[in-house]
Write an enzyme that holds these catalytic residues in place. Structure first.
Site, PDB file in Angstrom:
ATOM      1  N   GLY A 157       8.165  -2.023   2.892  1.00 18.22           N
ATOM      2  CA  GLY A 157       7.484  -1.637   1.648  1.00 18.22           C
ATOM      3  C   GLY A 157       5.981  -1.523   1.834  1.00 18.22           C
ATOM      4  O   GLY A 157       5.202  -1.915   0.965  1.00 18.22           O
ATOM      5  N   ALA A 158       5.565  -0.956   2.981  1.00 17.59           N
ATOM      6  CA  ALA A 158       4.127  -0.857   3.266  1.00 17.59           C
ATOM      7  C   ALA A 158       3.513   0.419   2.712  1.00 17.59           C
ATOM      8  O   ALA A 158       2.324   0.668   2.879  1.00 17.59           O
ATOM      9  CB  ALA A 158       3.899  -0.934   4.775  1.00 17.59           C
ATOM     10  N   ASP A 176      15.538   3.583   4.484  1.00 18.40           N
ATOM     11  CA  ASP A 176      15.858   2.934   3.218  1.00 18.40           C
ATOM     12  C   ASP A 176      16.491   1.593   3.575  1.00 18.40           C
ATOM     13  O   ASP A 176      17.476   1.565   4.333  1.00 18.40           O
ATOM     14  CB  ASP A 176      16.851   3.828   2.450  1.00 18.40           C
ATOM     15  CG  ASP A 176      17.126   3.337   1.046  1.00 18.40           C
ATOM     16  OD1 ASP A 176      17.199   2.106   0.845  1.00 18.40           O
ATOM     17  OD2 ASP A 176      17.283   4.189   0.151  1.00 18.40           O
ATOM     18  N   TYR A 182      16.991  -8.429 -12.325  1.00 18.67           N
ATOM     19  CA  TYR A 182      15.810  -8.593 -11.457  1.00 18.67           C
ATOM     20  C   TYR A 182      15.603 -10.078 -11.188  1.00 18.67           C
ATOM     21  O   TYR A 182      15.367 -10.488 -10.043  1.00 18.67           O
ATOM     22  CB  TYR A 182      14.562  -7.969 -12.092  1.00 18.67           C
ATOM     23  CG  TYR A 182      13.337  -8.130 -11.198  1.00 18.67           C
ATOM     24  CD1 TYR A 182      13.266  -7.500  -9.957  1.00 18.67           C
ATOM     25  CD2 TYR A 182      12.260  -8.935 -11.583  1.00 18.67           C
ATOM     26  CE1 TYR A 182      12.160  -7.670  -9.122  1.00 18.67           C
ATOM     27  CE2 TYR A 182      11.154  -9.103 -10.757  1.00 18.67           C
ATOM     28  CZ  TYR A 182      11.105  -8.468  -9.524  1.00 18.67           C
ATOM     29  OH  TYR A 182      10.019  -8.640  -8.695  1.00 18.67           O
ATOM     30  N   PRO A 196       4.557 -14.208  -6.518  1.00 19.46           N
ATOM     31  CA  PRO A 196       3.471 -13.765  -7.398  1.00 19.46           C
ATOM     32  C   PRO A 196       3.916 -13.682  -8.852  1.00 19.46           C
ATOM     33  O   PRO A 196       5.089 -13.465  -9.156  1.00 19.46           O
ATOM     34  CB  PRO A 196       3.143 -12.355  -6.879  1.00 19.46           C
ATOM     35  CG  PRO A 196       3.834 -12.201  -5.564  1.00 19.46           C
ATOM     36  CD  PRO A 196       5.015 -13.121  -5.632  1.00 19.46           C
ATOM     37  N   THR A 220       0.417  -3.021  -9.469  1.00 14.61           N
ATOM     38  CA  THR A 220       0.791  -2.106  -8.373  1.00 14.61           C
ATOM     39  C   THR A 220       1.593  -0.964  -9.013  1.00 14.61           C
ATOM     40  O   THR A 220       1.511  -0.756 -10.223  1.00 14.61           O
ATOM     41  CB  THR A 220       1.708  -2.835  -7.350  1.00 14.61           C
ATOM     42  OG1 THR A 220       2.885  -3.261  -8.047  1.00 14.61           O
ATOM     43  CG2 THR A 220       1.028  -4.044  -6.731  1.00 14.61           C
ATOM     44  N   PHE A 258       4.661  -1.234  -9.300  1.00 17.11           N
ATOM     45  CA  PHE A 258       5.855  -1.968  -9.719  1.00 17.11           C
ATOM     46  C   PHE A 258       6.330  -1.560 -11.127  1.00 17.11           C
ATOM     47  O   PHE A 258       7.510  -1.249 -11.328  1.00 17.11           O
ATOM     48  CB  PHE A 258       5.517  -3.465  -9.675  1.00 17.11           C
ATOM     49  CG  PHE A 258       6.630  -4.394 -10.059  1.00 17.11           C
ATOM     50  CD1 PHE A 258       7.566  -4.810  -9.128  1.00 17.11           C
ATOM     51  CD2 PHE A 258       6.726  -4.876 -11.356  1.00 17.11           C
ATOM     52  CE1 PHE A 258       8.583  -5.695  -9.482  1.00 17.11           C
ATOM     53  CE2 PHE A 258       7.739  -5.753 -11.718  1.00 17.11           C
ATOM     54  CZ  PHE A 258       8.664  -6.159 -10.780  1.00 17.11           C
TER      55      PHE A 258
HETATM   56  P1  NAP Z   1       5.374  -1.196  -5.384  1.00 16.48           P
HETATM   57  O1  NAP Z   1       3.933  -0.838  -5.387  1.00 16.48           O
HETATM   58  O2  NAP Z   1       6.298  -0.400  -6.230  1.00 16.48           O
HETATM   59  O3  NAP Z   1       5.889  -1.217  -3.880  1.00 16.48           O
HETATM   60  C1  NAP Z   1       7.252  -1.356  -3.555  1.00 16.48           C
HETATM   61  C2  NAP Z   1       7.455  -1.057  -2.083  1.00 16.48           C
HETATM   62  O4  NAP Z   1       8.841  -1.274  -1.755  1.00 16.48           O
HETATM   63  C3  NAP Z   1       7.113   0.380  -1.730  1.00 16.48           C
HETATM   64  O5  NAP Z   1       6.378   0.418  -0.548  1.00 16.48           O
HETATM   65  C4  NAP Z   1       8.469   1.026  -1.540  1.00 16.48           C
HETATM   66  O6  NAP Z   1       8.389   2.030  -0.520  1.00 16.48           O
HETATM   67  C5  NAP Z   1       9.319  -0.146  -1.033  1.00 16.48           C
HETATM   68  N1  NAP Z   1      10.734   0.099  -1.326  1.00 16.48           N
HETATM   69  C6  NAP Z   1      11.322   0.144  -2.550  1.00 16.48           C
HETATM   70  N2  NAP Z   1      12.618   0.485  -2.442  1.00 16.48           N
HETATM   71  C7  NAP Z   1      12.851   0.638  -1.103  1.00 16.48           C
HETATM   72  C8  NAP Z   1      13.993   1.007  -0.353  1.00 16.48           C
HETATM   73  N3  NAP Z   1      15.160   1.272  -0.939  1.00 16.48           N
HETATM   74  N4  NAP Z   1      13.880   1.086   1.002  1.00 16.48           N
HETATM   75  C9  NAP Z   1      12.702   0.830   1.610  1.00 16.48           C
HETATM   76  N5  NAP Z   1      11.597   0.480   0.952  1.00 16.48           N
HETATM   77  C10 NAP Z   1      11.666   0.395  -0.401  1.00 16.48           C
HETATM   78  O7  NAP Z   1       5.573  -2.720  -5.864  1.00 16.48           O
HETATM   79  P2  NAP Z   1       4.894  -4.102  -5.356  1.00 16.48           P
HETATM   80  O8  NAP Z   1       4.417  -4.793  -6.576  1.00 16.48           O
HETATM   81  O9  NAP Z   1       3.957  -3.879  -4.250  1.00 16.48           O
HETATM   82  O10 NAP Z   1       6.209  -4.865  -4.876  1.00 16.48           O
HETATM   83  C11 NAP Z   1       6.324  -5.446  -3.589  1.00 16.48           C
HETATM   84  C12 NAP Z   1       7.174  -6.714  -3.677  1.00 16.48           C
HETATM   85  O11 NAP Z   1       6.516  -7.684  -4.499  1.00 16.48           O
HETATM   86  C13 NAP Z   1       8.560  -6.518  -4.312  1.00 16.48           C
HETATM   87  O12 NAP Z   1       9.512  -7.261  -3.604  1.00 16.48           O
HETATM   88  C14 NAP Z   1       8.389  -7.071  -5.720  1.00 16.48           C
HETATM   89  O13 NAP Z   1       9.610  -7.511  -6.256  1.00 16.48           O
HETATM   90  C15 NAP Z   1       7.426  -8.220  -5.439  1.00 16.48           C
HETATM   91  N6  NAP Z   1       6.683  -8.702  -6.608  1.00 16.48           N
HETATM   92  C16 NAP Z   1       5.891  -7.843  -7.329  1.00 16.48           C
HETATM   93  C17 NAP Z   1       5.215  -8.331  -8.445  1.00 16.48           C
HETATM   94  C18 NAP Z   1       4.347  -7.446  -9.300  1.00 16.48           C
HETATM   95  O14 NAP Z   1       3.997  -7.869 -10.430  1.00 16.48           O
HETATM   96  N7  NAP Z   1       3.929  -6.280  -8.841  1.00 16.48           N
HETATM   97  C19 NAP Z   1       5.340  -9.683  -8.805  1.00 16.48           C
HETATM   98  C20 NAP Z   1       6.155 -10.505  -8.048  1.00 16.48           C
HETATM   99  C21 NAP Z   1       6.811 -10.009  -6.943  1.00 16.48           C
HETATM  100  P3  NAP Z   1       9.082   3.472  -0.600  1.00 16.48           P
HETATM  101  O15 NAP Z   1       9.231   3.835  -2.051  1.00 16.48           O
HETATM  102  O16 NAP Z   1       8.163   4.356   0.158  1.00 16.48           O
HETATM  103  O17 NAP Z   1      10.396   3.273   0.078  1.00 16.48           O
END
Ligand code: NAP
Length: 251
Positions: free
Chosen positions: A9-10, A57, A150, A180, A185, A187
C-alpha cells in the site's frame, strides 16, 4: 549495504509516507496496484535509495507468492515487512451492508495481510531476524456504529499480530502493530466510493493526523535497539478520545 523494507500500500497515504520517511535507511520494495503512482514515488526517492516496484493485488495469493518467490537475488533478504495495504469499504448498518464491501475488507485487510506475510516470513526465519509491522487501527480495539466488518477486519489484524509474535518468538523476529485513529489520507475517499465531499467532512472541525505522523512513529519503532520490540502503539489526533468521541469543535 542497506537492509530491505517491503511496504504494501505504498501508492498512497500512510504507506507512501512510510516509504518517504525510511528511504534514507532502507532499500525499498514498494507495492500496490496503481503502478503509475509507484513509478512516480520511485522517481522521487531514487536519489535516496534503491527501489523495486511490486505491482500486485494482495487478494491474489498466486500473484503475491510469485512476486516474492521470484525476487531478484539482491532483493531477497527482506528485513522489514510493513503490512499496510488496506481500506474501509462502505459505512453501513449490518443489515444493510453490501456483501461485496464485506468481501473486499476481509480479503484485503485480513487475507491479503496473511498472503504477504506467508510469503515473506520464511525468508526472515531463514535469516533468524526481521521486523513485521502491521497496520491495525483504533477500529481494531474499539468498535463504532456501522463500522462492523471494518472493525472485525482490524480486530483480526490485532489477533494476527499477537499470534505472529508468539509463533515467531524463537526466531529473532520482531512483530509490532500500530493503531492509528483518524488520519487524513485517501481512506475516506475509498470508504465513501469517491464521494469527495463526504470524505472531506470526516476531517472537518479538528486537526486529524497526517500520514507523516504515523510514518514517524513507524520509523521510531524500526530504530529501536535489537532487544526492544514495541508491541503496540495507539496514535490519536488530539481531538479524538475514542473511535466514537471526536471533538469537532476544536477549530
Ligand atoms: P489510502 O490512502 O487509501 O491507502 C491505502 C493503500 O492500500 C493504497 O496504497 C492502496 O494501493 C493499498 N491497497 C488497497 N487495496 C489493495 C489491494 N487489494 N491490493 C494491494 N494494495 C491495496 O489509506 P491509508 O489511510 O493510507 O490506509 C493505510 C492503512 O492504514 C490501512 O490498512 C488502513 O486500514 C489503516 N488505517 C488508516 C486510518 C485512517 O484514518 N486513514 C486509521 C487507522 C488505520 P492501490 O490502490 O494502489 O492498490
Amino acid at each position: 549495504m542497506k537492509s530491505i523494507a517491503l511496504i504494501t500500500g505504498a501508492s498512497s497515504g500512510i504507506g507512501k509516507a512510510i516509504a518517504q520517511q525510511i528511504a534514507d535507511q532502507y532499500r525499498l520494495i514498494i507495492c500496490g496496484r496503481r503502478i503509475s503512482r509507484l513509478k512516480a514515488l520511485s522517481k522521487v526517492l531514487s536519489h535516496k535509495t534503491d527501489i523495486l516496484i511490486g505491482s500486485f493485488d494482495v487478494r491474489d495469493q498466486l500473484a503475491v507468492s510469485h512476486f516474492i518467490d521470484s525476487l531478484p537475488t539482491k532483493w531477497q533478504k527482506i528485513s522489514v515487512l510493513i503490512n499496510n495495504a488496506g481500506n474501509a469499504h462502505g459505512l453501513s448498518f449490518i443489515h444493510e451492508g453490501d456483501t461485496q464491501d464485506w468481501d473486499a475488507m476481509i480479503d484485503i485487510n485480513v487475507k491479503g495481510l496473511l498472503y504477504v506475510s506467508r510469503a515473506v516470513i520464511p525468508k526472515m526465519i531463514k535469516a533468524q531476524a526481521g521486523h513485521i509491522i502491521n497496520l491495525g487501527s483504533i477500529a481494531g480495539t474499539d468498535v463504532y456504529p456501522r463500522g462492523n466488518v471494518y472493525n472485525a477486519s482490524k480486530f483480526a489484524v490485532d489477533a494476527l499480530t499477537k499470534g505472529m509474535r508468539m509463533d515467531l518468538n524463537t526466531h529473532g523476529i520482531k512483530v509490532s502493530e500500530i493503531k492509528p485513529g483518524l488520519v487524513e489520507t485517501e481512506f475516506s475517499e475509498v470508504r465513501f466510493k469517491g464521494d469527495l465531499e463526504k470524505a472531506k467532512q470526516t476531517y472537518v472541525g479538528y486537526d486529524p493526523l497526517q500520514a507523516q505522523d504515523i510514518a514517524e512513529c513507524i520509523a521510531f519503532m524500526l530504530s529501536r535497539p535489537k532487544h526492544v520490540n514495541i508491541g503496540d502503539m495507539v496514535v490519536l489526533p488530539l481531538a479524538q478520545a475514542s473511535s466514537t468521541l471526536v471533538n469537532k469543535q476544536q477549530k
